[in-house]
Design a protein around this motif. Structure first.
Motif, PDB file in Angstrom:
ATOM      1  N   TRP A  73       0.808  -1.216   0.000  1.00  0.00           N
ATOM      2  CA  TRP A  73       0.000   0.000   0.000  1.00  0.00           C
ATOM      3  C   TRP A  73       0.845   1.272   0.000  1.00  0.00           C
ATOM      4  CZ3 TRP A  73       0.360   3.876   3.579  1.00  0.00           C
ATOM      5  CH2 TRP A  73       1.057   3.594   4.759  1.00  0.00           C
ATOM      6  N   PHE A  74       2.080   1.207   0.507  1.00  0.00           N
ATOM      7  CA  PHE A  74       2.900   2.408   0.606  1.00  0.00           C
ATOM      8  C   PHE A  74       3.446   2.851  -0.756  1.00  0.00           C
ATOM      9  CE2 PHE A  74       6.852   4.753   1.489  1.00  0.00           C
ATOM     10  CZ  PHE A  74       6.389   5.693   2.397  1.00  0.00           C
ATOM     11  N   MET A  75       3.516   1.942  -1.731  1.00  0.00           N
ATOM     12  CA  MET A  75       4.116   2.300  -3.015  1.00  0.00           C
ATOM     13  C   MET A  75       3.369   3.430  -3.730  1.00  0.00           C
ATOM     14  SD  MET A  75       5.080   0.062  -6.406  1.00  0.00           S
ATOM     15  CE  MET A  75       6.194  -1.041  -5.548  1.00  0.00           C
ATOM     16  N   PRO A  76       2.029   3.406  -3.832  1.00  0.00           N
ATOM     17  CA  PRO A  76       1.353   4.556  -4.464  1.00  0.00           C
ATOM     18  C   PRO A  76       1.676   5.880  -3.782  1.00  0.00           C
ATOM     19  CG  PRO A  76      -0.168   2.719  -4.220  1.00  0.00           C
ATOM     20  CD  PRO A  76       1.083   2.342  -3.485  1.00  0.00           C
ATOM     21  N   LEU A  77       1.694   5.893  -2.452  1.00  0.00           N
ATOM     22  CA  LEU A  77       2.040   7.116  -1.720  1.00  0.00           C
ATOM     23  C   LEU A  77       3.465   7.543  -2.028  1.00  0.00           C
ATOM     24  CD1 LEU A  77       1.472   9.281   0.404  1.00  0.00           C
ATOM     25  CD2 LEU A  77       2.148   7.640   2.166  1.00  0.00           C
ATOM     26  N   ASN A  78       4.382   6.588  -2.123  1.00  0.00           N
ATOM     27  CA  ASN A  78       5.779   6.897  -2.402  1.00  0.00           C
ATOM     28  C   ASN A  78       5.939   7.537  -3.774  1.00  0.00           C
ATOM     29  OD1 ASN A  78       8.622   6.389  -1.288  1.00  0.00           O
ATOM     30  ND2 ASN A  78       8.800   5.523  -3.344  1.00  0.00           N
ATOM     31  N   VAL A  79       5.244   6.990  -4.772  1.00  0.00           N
ATOM     32  CA  VAL A  79       5.327   7.542  -6.131  1.00  0.00           C
ATOM     33  C   VAL A  79       4.751   8.951  -6.168  1.00  0.00           C
ATOM     34  CG1 VAL A  79       4.587   7.250  -8.524  1.00  0.00           C
ATOM     35  CG2 VAL A  79       5.284   5.263  -7.201  1.00  0.00           C
ATOM     36  N   VAL A  80       3.622   9.167  -5.493  1.00  0.00           N
ATOM     37  CA  VAL A  80       3.025  10.504  -5.430  1.00  0.00           C
ATOM     38  C   VAL A  80       3.999  11.499  -4.783  1.00  0.00           C
ATOM     39  CG1 VAL A  80       1.202  11.880  -4.357  1.00  0.00           C
ATOM     40  CG2 VAL A  80       0.641   9.712  -5.446  1.00  0.00           C
ATOM     41  N   LEU A  81       4.689  11.064  -3.732  1.00  0.00           N
ATOM     42  CA  LEU A  81       5.649  11.943  -3.065  1.00  0.00           C
ATOM     43  C   LEU A  81       6.795  12.330  -3.994  1.00  0.00           C
ATOM     44  CD1 LEU A  81       5.860  10.358   0.512  1.00  0.00           C
ATOM     45  CD2 LEU A  81       4.888  12.576  -0.104  1.00  0.00           C
ATOM     46  N   THR A  82       7.259  11.391  -4.832  1.00  0.00           N
ATOM     47  CA  THR A  82       8.337  11.732  -5.778  1.00  0.00           C
ATOM     48  C   THR A  82       7.882  12.830  -6.734  1.00  0.00           C
ATOM     49  OG1 THR A  82       7.730  10.046  -7.423  1.00  0.00           O
ATOM     50  CG2 THR A  82       9.217   9.369  -5.667  1.00  0.00           C
ATOM     51  N   PHE A  83       6.627  12.781  -7.162  1.00  0.00           N
ATOM     52  CA  PHE A  83       6.112  13.786  -8.098  1.00  0.00           C
ATOM     53  C   PHE A  83       5.924  15.138  -7.394  1.00  0.00           C
ATOM     54  CE2 PHE A  83       5.536  10.255 -10.790  1.00  0.00           C
ATOM     55  CZ  PHE A  83       5.220  10.687 -12.067  1.00  0.00           C
ATOM     56  N   VAL A  84       5.344  15.120  -6.209  1.00  0.00           N
ATOM     57  CA  VAL A  84       5.060  16.376  -5.501  1.00  0.00           C
ATOM     58  C   VAL A  84       6.356  17.076  -5.075  1.00  0.00           C
ATOM     59  CG1 VAL A  84       4.005  17.379  -3.441  1.00  0.00           C
ATOM     60  CG2 VAL A  84       2.797  15.594  -4.716  1.00  0.00           C
ATOM     61  N   ILE A  85       7.279  16.319  -4.489  1.00  0.00           N
ATOM     62  CA  ILE A  85       8.549  16.909  -4.057  1.00  0.00           C
ATOM     63  C   ILE A  85       9.351  17.385  -5.263  1.00  0.00           C
ATOM     64  CG2 ILE A  85      10.741  16.449  -2.890  1.00  0.00           C
ATOM     65  CD1 ILE A  85       9.215  14.412  -1.157  1.00  0.00           C
ATOM     66  N   GLY A  86       9.338  16.612  -6.345  1.00  0.00           N
ATOM     67  CA  GLY A  86      10.019  17.021  -7.568  1.00  0.00           C
ATOM     68  C   GLY A  86       9.462  18.324  -8.121  1.00  0.00           C
ATOM     69  N   GLY A 341      15.471   9.766   3.416  1.00  0.00           N
ATOM     70  CA  GLY A 341      14.842  10.160   4.672  1.00  0.00           C
ATOM     71  C   GLY A 341      13.411   9.651   4.790  1.00  0.00           C
ATOM     72  N   ILE A 342      12.644   9.715   3.689  1.00  0.00           N
ATOM     73  CA  ILE A 342      11.251   9.276   3.715  1.00  0.00           C
ATOM     74  C   ILE A 342      11.154   7.765   3.906  1.00  0.00           C
ATOM     75  CG2 ILE A 342       9.168   9.029   2.300  1.00  0.00           C
ATOM     76  CD1 ILE A 342       9.861  11.750   1.054  1.00  0.00           C
ATOM     77  N   VAL A 343      11.889   7.003   3.100  1.00  0.00           N
ATOM     78  CA  VAL A 343      11.793   5.539   3.154  1.00  0.00           C
ATOM     79  C   VAL A 343      12.358   5.004   4.460  1.00  0.00           C
ATOM     80  CG1 VAL A 343      12.515   3.385   2.043  1.00  0.00           C
ATOM     81  CG2 VAL A 343      11.826   5.338   0.639  1.00  0.00           C
ATOM     82  N   LYS A 344      13.514   5.519   4.884  1.00  0.00           N
ATOM     83  CA  LYS A 344      14.083   5.043   6.156  1.00  0.00           C
ATOM     84  C   LYS A 344      13.180   5.404   7.334  1.00  0.00           C
ATOM     85  CE  LYS A 344      17.432   3.235   6.808  1.00  0.00           C
ATOM     86  NZ  LYS A 344      17.701   1.788   6.898  1.00  0.00           N
ATOM     87  N   PHE A 349       9.357   3.342  11.494  1.00  0.00           N
ATOM     88  CA  PHE A 349       8.055   3.306  12.165  1.00  0.00           C
ATOM     89  C   PHE A 349       7.229   2.069  11.792  1.00  0.00           C
ATOM     90  CE2 PHE A 349       9.025   7.897  12.341  1.00  0.00           C
ATOM     91  CZ  PHE A 349       8.854   8.102  13.705  1.00  0.00           C
ATOM     92  N   GLY A 350       7.830   1.148  11.052  1.00  0.00           N
ATOM     93  CA  GLY A 350       7.155  -0.097  10.726  1.00  0.00           C
ATOM     94  C   GLY A 350       6.056   0.026   9.696  1.00  0.00           C
ATOM     95  N   ILE A 351       6.097   1.072   8.880  1.00  0.00           N
ATOM     96  CA  ILE A 351       5.062   1.284   7.865  1.00  0.00           C
ATOM     97  C   ILE A 351       5.298   0.378   6.661  1.00  0.00           C
ATOM     98  CG2 ILE A 351       4.061   2.988   6.300  1.00  0.00           C
ATOM     99  CD1 ILE A 351       4.757   5.130   8.346  1.00  0.00           C
ATOM    100  N   ILE A 352       6.572   0.099   6.352  1.00  0.00           N
ATOM    101  CA  ILE A 352       6.937  -0.714   5.189  1.00  0.00           C
ATOM    102  C   ILE A 352       7.342  -2.105   5.658  1.00  0.00           C
ATOM    103  CG2 ILE A 352       8.526  -0.912   3.235  1.00  0.00           C
ATOM    104  CD1 ILE A 352       8.835   2.105   3.308  1.00  0.00           C
ATOM    105  N   HIS A 353       6.921  -3.131   4.911  1.00  0.00           N
ATOM    106  CA  HIS A 353       7.309  -4.484   5.298  1.00  0.00           C
ATOM    107  C   HIS A 353       8.781  -4.728   4.996  1.00  0.00           C
ATOM    108  CE1 HIS A 353       7.442  -6.462   1.290  1.00  0.00           C
ATOM    109  NE2 HIS A 353       6.504  -5.600   0.957  1.00  0.00           N
TER     110      HIS A 353
END
Length: 415
Positions: A73-86, A341-344, A349-353
């Motif tokens: 579930w975290f992958m869609p959020l991660n991709v969105v963050l790359t676009f927004v931060i970029g 920083g985001i992924v680590k 916090f145990g959000i990613i498996h």
């Protein structure tokens, strides 16, 4: 594994991609005329309508289940963050380097839209095929890599043709000099454009507007006067842009690749469909095998097309060195550093498996060059096409080094 060993494992798939990309560039040269403009267009259509949908559909059907969807579930959020931060970093680049208006949409697009589709789909499975890969069994790694990168490709396609497309369209409208009338305050706003275009709308009309009453009818009349004063060619372009925005946008969002993802997810998530099509001994396994055969042609075809598209940059355009350096810094230094920083943080916090391959892909999504689709988008709006080719050539050349170094560091980080 020692750092040098990780570096060597990272280097091999990048070299493979470089060799096939160089072949695509070579075949696109006028001297050979094998992968010229027409041939590349036909091959691109095959990839777009056949190979890519088959690749993502087949891999998702075999590897994605309802349980794995919950885990990813975290992958869609991660991709969105790359676009927004970029996008934010691209806006800062525009302010710092004072990018001319006609290139602002291109800069924001290149900074926001990373190649989170094709490049991971090429690199990560190739990484798993290395005998000394640090992610475990080759077959399991390869299967999971195709599933993860197929989902990444679908998400990237949707965001490029919705989010980035919309950003570039906004700046393209500004470039064409749209006159907007605010009926509430009876003011006329002229979007940023060339001085030549401003002269087309005579100053007499603006002086007349001051003398007239502030009624809505007079404001509308002023708008008509300014519109008729514009060059008719620009009016036609605006009509075409409106037609594109109204009729094509949904089609490109729901591209064949996206439809392939939807079909693959349905087959993988619904147990009845999975047993019918995707598991060993399934009654319709021949359909799945046929899809897999088509999909296997997708990765080499995509890589050849990347090389063929870069040939436009070699043919020359006005070079924008500060622009190229700025986009390179954003995509290959700033974004990966923020991504770590985001992924680590999510791992802490145990959000990613705990799958290292999944974590590696999330980090990689921040370190990729601009999406190849930016070339198509700039051609569609006619804004910065030559500069886009030069930027693509420069960033993909730098990616050969940066991706190797970042892949080495990312693997060291997640293992």
């Amino acid at each position: 594994m020692e750092l040098w060993g990780i570096f060597f494992v990272s280097l091999m798939p990048i070299l493979k991609v470089l060799l096939i990309t160089a072949l695509g560039t070579l075949l696109a040269l006028d001297r050979f005329e094998i992968l010229g403009e027409n041939a590349a267009k036909h091959l691109n259509n095959l990839v777009y309508f056949v190979f890519a949908p088959a690749l993502v559909c087949g891999n998702l059907a075999k590897t994605i289940t309802l349980r794995s969807m919950i885990m990813l579930w975290f992958m869609p959020l991660n991709v969105v963050l790359t676009f927004v931060i970029g996008t934010f970093l691209g806006w800062l680049l525009i302010k710092i380097t004072k990018v001319p208006p006609r290139l602002q949409g291109l800069v924001l697009g290149c900074c926001s839209a990373g190649n989170v589709g094709n490049m991971p789909l090429i690199i990560v499975p190739a990484l798993c095929k290395e005998r000394s890969n640090p992610f475990g069994d080759v077959n399991i790694c390869y299967r999971n890599a195709l599933a993860y990168t197929s989902l990444s490709m679908a998400l990237g396609t949707i965001l490029v043709w919705s989010y980035t497309y919309y950003i570039v369209s906004i700046y393209s409208r500004k470039l064409l000099g749209i006159v907007e009338v605010d009926s509430t305050e009876n003011r006329v706003y002229v979007a940023e454009t060339d001085p030549e275009n401003l002269s087309k709308c005579s100053t007499e009309a603006f002086h007349t507007a001051e003398d007239r009453s502030k009624s809505n009818d007079d404001v509308k009349e002023l708008e008509i006067e300014c519109t008729h004063a514009k060059v008719s060619k620009r009016g036609k372009i605006m009509k075409q842009m409106k037609i594109i925005a109204e009729k094509i946008n949904l089609k490109v969002i729901f591209s064949p690749c996206t439809i392939g993802v939807i079909v693959g997810l349905i087959i993988g998530v619904v147990p009845q469909f999975r047993k019918l099509l995707a598991v060993d001994g399934a009654p319709l396994l021949v359909v799945q095998d046929s899809i897999d055969m088509l999909g296997d042609a997708g990765i080499p075809a995509m890589t050849l097309l990347v090389g063929a598209n870069l040939i436009k940059g070699l043919k020359g355009s006005r070079k924008q060195l500060p622009l190229i350096i700025g986009i390179t810094v954003v995509r290959f230094i700033a974004l990966p550093a923020i991504g770590i920083g985001i992924v680590k943080g999510a791992i802490h916090f145990g959000i990613i498996h705990s799958d290292p391959l999944y974590q590696f892909l999330l980090l990689l999504q921040f370190a990729l060059p601009p999406a190849v689709a930016m070339s198509t988008i700039t051609q569609l709006f006619g804004a910065g096409e030559g500069e886009c080719s030069v930027i693509m050539l420069a960033t993909y050349s730098c990616a050969a080094v940066s991706l190797t170094l970042w892949c080495t560091f990312f693997m060291w980080l997640v293992l």
